[in-house]
Structure formats: C-alpha cells, structure tokens
Design a protein around this motif. Sequence first.
Motif, PDB file in Angstrom:
ATOM      1  N   ASP A 201       0.845  -1.187   0.000  1.00 55.23           N
ATOM      2  CA  ASP A 201       0.000   0.000   0.000  1.00 55.23           C
ATOM      3  C   ASP A 201       0.885   1.243   0.000  1.00 55.23           C
ATOM      4  O   ASP A 201       1.976   1.247   0.587  1.00 55.23           O
ATOM      5  CB  ASP A 201      -0.896   0.026   1.236  1.00 55.23           C
ATOM      6  CG  ASP A 201      -2.012  -1.011   1.182  1.00 55.23           C
ATOM      7  OD1 ASP A 201      -2.182  -1.656   0.133  1.00 55.23           O
ATOM      8  OD2 ASP A 201      -2.715  -1.170   2.199  1.00 55.23           O
ATOM      9  N   THR A 202       0.384   2.307  -0.631  1.00 54.54           N
ATOM     10  CA  THR A 202       1.141   3.560  -0.668  1.00 54.54           C
ATOM     11  C   THR A 202       0.493   4.655   0.172  1.00 54.54           C
ATOM     12  O   THR A 202       1.112   5.691   0.415  1.00 54.54           O
ATOM     13  CB  THR A 202       1.280   4.080  -2.108  1.00 54.54           C
ATOM     14  OG1 THR A 202       0.002   4.509  -2.590  1.00 54.54           O
ATOM     15  CG2 THR A 202       1.853   3.021  -3.023  1.00 54.54           C
ATOM     16  N   GLU A 284      -3.704  15.921  -4.661  1.00 53.90           N
ATOM     17  CA  GLU A 284      -2.253  16.008  -4.851  1.00 53.90           C
ATOM     18  C   GLU A 284      -1.518  15.100  -3.877  1.00 53.90           C
ATOM     19  O   GLU A 284      -0.478  14.512  -4.215  1.00 53.90           O
ATOM     20  CB  GLU A 284      -1.788  17.444  -4.695  1.00 53.90           C
ATOM     21  CG  GLU A 284      -0.359  17.694  -5.130  1.00 53.90           C
ATOM     22  CD  GLU A 284      -0.139  17.503  -6.621  1.00 53.90           C
ATOM     23  OE1 GLU A 284       1.040  17.387  -7.035  1.00 53.90           O
ATOM     24  OE2 GLU A 284      -1.124  17.465  -7.404  1.00 53.90           O
ATOM     25  N   LEU A 285      -2.056  14.950  -2.665  1.00 49.36           N
ATOM     26  CA  LEU A 285      -1.470  14.025  -1.691  1.00 49.36           C
ATOM     27  C   LEU A 285      -1.459  12.606  -2.252  1.00 49.36           C
ATOM     28  O   LEU A 285      -0.438  11.902  -2.177  1.00 49.36           O
ATOM     29  CB  LEU A 285      -2.267  14.059  -0.385  1.00 49.36           C
ATOM     30  CG  LEU A 285      -1.923  12.972   0.636  1.00 49.36           C
ATOM     31  CD1 LEU A 285      -0.528  13.173   1.210  1.00 49.36           C
ATOM     32  CD2 LEU A 285      -2.969  12.939   1.752  1.00 49.36           C
ATOM     33  N   SER A 286      -2.581  12.178  -2.814  1.00 51.85           N
ATOM     34  CA  SER A 286      -2.636  10.836  -3.394  1.00 51.85           C
ATOM     35  C   SER A 286      -1.619  10.697  -4.519  1.00 51.85           C
ATOM     36  O   SER A 286      -0.835   9.738  -4.553  1.00 51.85           O
ATOM     37  CB  SER A 286      -4.045  10.547  -3.911  1.00 51.85           C
ATOM     38  OG  SER A 286      -4.976  10.487  -2.854  1.00 51.85           O
ATOM     39  N   ALA A 287      -1.609  11.657  -5.435  1.00 46.48           N
ATOM     40  CA  ALA A 287      -0.708  11.572  -6.582  1.00 46.48           C
ATOM     41  C   ALA A 287       0.753  11.595  -6.164  1.00 46.48           C
ATOM     42  O   ALA A 287       1.567  10.790  -6.642  1.00 46.48           O
ATOM     43  CB  ALA A 287      -0.999  12.732  -7.543  1.00 46.48           C
ATOM     44  N   ALA A 288       1.106  12.505  -5.259  1.00 50.24           N
ATOM     45  CA  ALA A 288       2.508  12.649  -4.856  1.00 50.24           C
ATOM     46  C   ALA A 288       3.008  11.438  -4.085  1.00 50.24           C
ATOM     47  O   ALA A 288       4.136  10.968  -4.299  1.00 50.24           O
ATOM     48  CB  ALA A 288       2.674  13.915  -4.022  1.00 50.24           C
ATOM     49  N   SER A 289       2.190  10.910  -3.173  1.00 47.93           N
ATOM     50  CA  SER A 289       2.629   9.764  -2.372  1.00 47.93           C
ATOM     51  C   SER A 289       2.724   8.505  -3.226  1.00 47.93           C
ATOM     52  O   SER A 289       3.634   7.679  -3.035  1.00 47.93           O
ATOM     53  CB  SER A 289       1.684   9.549  -1.179  1.00 47.93           C
ATOM     54  OG  SER A 289       0.350   9.360  -1.606  1.00 47.93           O
ATOM     55  N   ILE A 290       1.822   8.345  -4.185  1.00 42.63           N
ATOM     56  CA  ILE A 290       1.882   7.201  -5.102  1.00 42.63           C
ATOM     57  C   ILE A 290       3.162   7.260  -5.932  1.00 42.63           C
ATOM     58  O   ILE A 290       3.898   6.270  -6.048  1.00 42.63           O
ATOM     59  CB  ILE A 290       0.635   7.198  -6.006  1.00 42.63           C
ATOM     60  CG1 ILE A 290      -0.591   6.761  -5.206  1.00 42.63           C
ATOM     61  CG2 ILE A 290       0.840   6.303  -7.224  1.00 42.63           C
ATOM     62  CD1 ILE A 290      -1.904   7.059  -5.903  1.00 42.63           C
ATOM     63  N   ILE A 320      -0.792  12.093 -11.279  1.00 39.81           N
ATOM     64  CA  ILE A 320       0.152  10.984 -11.106  1.00 39.81           C
ATOM     65  C   ILE A 320       1.167  10.990 -12.242  1.00 39.81           C
ATOM     66  O   ILE A 320       2.376  10.890 -12.022  1.00 39.81           O
ATOM     67  CB  ILE A 320      -0.599   9.637 -11.038  1.00 39.81           C
ATOM     68  CG1 ILE A 320      -1.447   9.559  -9.763  1.00 39.81           C
ATOM     69  CG2 ILE A 320       0.388   8.468 -11.075  1.00 39.81           C
ATOM     70  CD1 ILE A 320      -2.391   8.366  -9.732  1.00 39.81           C
ATOM     71  N   ALA A 321       0.672  11.123 -13.469  1.00 42.34           N
ATOM     72  CA  ALA A 321       1.565  11.132 -14.627  1.00 42.34           C
ATOM     73  C   ALA A 321       2.535  12.309 -14.575  1.00 42.34           C
ATOM     74  O   ALA A 321       3.701  12.176 -14.974  1.00 42.34           O
ATOM     75  CB  ALA A 321       0.742  11.177 -15.911  1.00 42.34           C
ATOM     76  N   ALA A 322       2.073  13.456 -14.056  1.00 44.29           N
ATOM     77  CA  ALA A 322       2.948  14.625 -13.972  1.00 44.29           C
ATOM     78  C   ALA A 322       4.121  14.382 -13.033  1.00 44.29           C
ATOM     79  O   ALA A 322       5.216  14.924 -13.233  1.00 44.29           O
ATOM     80  CB  ALA A 322       2.148  15.841 -13.508  1.00 44.29           C
ATOM     81  N   HIS A 323       3.911  13.558 -12.016  1.00 40.97           N
ATOM     82  CA  HIS A 323       4.977  13.210 -11.075  1.00 40.97           C
ATOM     83  C   HIS A 323       5.878  12.092 -11.609  1.00 40.97           C
ATOM     84  O   HIS A 323       6.903  11.786 -10.986  1.00 40.97           O
ATOM     85  CB  HIS A 323       4.384  12.767  -9.737  1.00 40.97           C
ATOM     86  CG  HIS A 323       3.848  13.884  -8.895  1.00 40.97           C
ATOM     87  ND1 HIS A 323       4.646  14.689  -8.112  1.00 40.97           N
ATOM     88  CD2 HIS A 323       2.579  14.333  -8.720  1.00 40.97           C
ATOM     89  CE1 HIS A 323       3.906  15.572  -7.476  1.00 40.97           C
ATOM     90  NE2 HIS A 323       2.639  15.382  -7.828  1.00 40.97           N
TER      91      HIS A 323
END
Length: 381
Positions: A201-202, A284-290, A320-323
């Motif tokens: 899990d992330t 953004e929290l979800s995307a960055a942590s993933i 997500i793709a941006a990160h």
Amino acid sequence: MAQNPIASQLFVGLISGTSADGIDAALVRFAGEGHAHCELVHGRTYPWPESLRARLIALGQGAAIDSIDEIGTLDVRIGEHFADAASRLLVEAGIAPAQVRAIGSHGQTVRHRPSGAAFDGAHPFTMQLGDAHVIAERTGIATVADFRRRDVAAGGHGAPLLPALHNALLHSPHEDRAVLNLGGIANFTLLPRQGVVRGFDTGPANALMDAWCVRHTGQAYDAGGAFAAQGQCDPALLQRLLDEPWFALPPPKSTGREVFHLDWVQVRLAGGESPPDVQATLLELSAASIAAALLAHQPHTRRVLVCGGGAHNPRLLQRIAAHLPGITVESTATHGLDPDFVEAMGFAWLARQTLAGLPGNLPSVSGARGPRVLGVIHPAA
C-alpha cells in the motif's frame, strides 16, 4: 458425482473495498492450466443501503463497536447483501448457480491491524465481515472467504493479495511495469522484467477525497475530479499531510481508514482553507505519495497500469503522470482487464487457488513466512 468440466470454469468474486461504495461482483471464466485464460463474463457494482454504508465507513475509521451483538448482526447483514449481489449477478448473466464452481468473497474490512492493535500493542489481526455461511446457504454455491487472516497469522500483512494474479496477467518480459489499484487506499504491484514481484500500500487514493466530498457537497465521490478542479493545492497543507510517519515506513506495509480518515486531515488544517482547496490538496497528496513510492522502489518502471475506481478520475491520473515523467500511465482496460472489476476477479481467482490447494499469497509482497493456502471453504447448501 463428477464435476461438470464447464461448470468448474466459472467462479464469482465479491469485494467491498475501503471506500465501501458498493459490492463489486465479477463472474469469471477460467480455462486451461494455471492462468492460461481469465475472462470477465459479467461484472456489476451493487450499492450499499446508505445507512449501512455510513456505519461501515465509521467502523473502518475506528469508531467504537457498540456490542458483540452489533458485530454479529453486521456480519450476517453484510453476508446477506453479498449473497444477494452474487445471485443478482448470475440472473443478469443468465447463469444458473449449479454452473458456478465457487464464490470467492472478500467481505468488508472493519479493522486492519497487521502490526498489532493499540489495545495491547501486540497480537496483529485483520477483520472482514460478511458471514460466508449465509452466502453459501442463500446462493447454494460453495463459498471461500476469510482470505487475509492466514497470511497475518504467518507474519504477513494480509495485503495486497492480488500481485500473483497481476503477475500472471500483466507481466511483460520487455519492460518493468507496475499495477496501481486506486481504491480507497492505493497499492502497487511491482512487476520487473526479471526478478521478484513486490507489492504494498502507498497510502490514500480515493478514501480521503470521497469523505471530504461527501462532507462538503453531499456527493459520494468527486466525479471526474470536478470538485478538486475548483480549488488550488495548498503547498503548506500538502507538506503537513506528507509528513505523516506512515509514508516513510518500508514495505511490506498496508493501511486503511484507521490511519487515513477525516479526523487525520482535520488536525492538520490551519483553519480557513476553502473546501475546494482542501480537495485539490488531497488529490495532490494521493498523486505525490503514489509517485514517490514507485520512484523509491522501482525507479525504472516504464508503464503503470491503473485499476480501481480512481481510474475514472482523469485529474488524478494526470497528476500521477505529472509526477512520473517518461512513464506511461494507462488503464488496465488497454490490456483487456476492466479496471472496475480487477479486484473482484482476483477473489474469484483466490477461491480457485484455495479449492486447488494452492497458495494465494506472495511472501515477497506480504512479508509472510512462506506461501500459504488462504481462505476457508464453506460447502454449498
């Protein structure tokens, strides 16, 4: 009496995930040895009654249990809804119960404490409700359930449980891949071209966004990320959220609403933030942590295959793709797997493994001491 060879190919998988937005039901046909063929015949999501859903979410976030009677009653009620979902699915698909070899039922997680409970600081456990006796009795189909606890008893986290199936269906010898499940909680299966499959899990995917959306809009989820699009990410708030120590833990690890819930968000607010800004920050929290988890543990990934409800949130996928520059982020649908039913298909597969006496876990993922046959078989009525 010999089992009909055609009947033995059909299984039903049932799961209600961390978001508790409904029961995902999948009718799956397996053919050939191992995983030679795995086909979704029919899939549907059946919503919970709103009052029951609210209680399930509250319990998942650590709400007190009123009594043993409440737990017993909920176990039966959830089992009844799971049984009804399986029966409705088969009616819609035109399949008789006698044609189905077994149901694999995950149930509804109400507590997940693989590292030990706060109650005594020891004795790890995980608890899923949904009485499989009720499911077997109501459907007349053998039901396999309680998949996670054997892995926890063997020292594992009991999660994620689907990397073995992801590896069988989505591995490529030509590139490092990752399967990203965006349910209430996000988890990865890491599929290197060569080497050991891993998974963990992330942190939050949809759970926090859904809960914030319900509180401020009355909608069960942020359709298409439209609510988040009305706001701007708050960098200071984002950093306070990312400072959560759980993110720094090494795999194997798993989590749920017991860590990531609205009270967890509330104590990190400075006050005065607009609801759309908080929603944008939670996205953004979800995307960055993933992205951070993937780059830390499989930096040479070339393709991320997304399943789960979050696969329908284009704003989340864009972030997500941006990160992850240079990495393709795409739905599992591109590879023939409906993103809404990959998890439910997985529990059909786990039931098949159990009936065959084969392991369902991967120790490299869960941290268990070894491969284990998972689940308990409840014979047909």
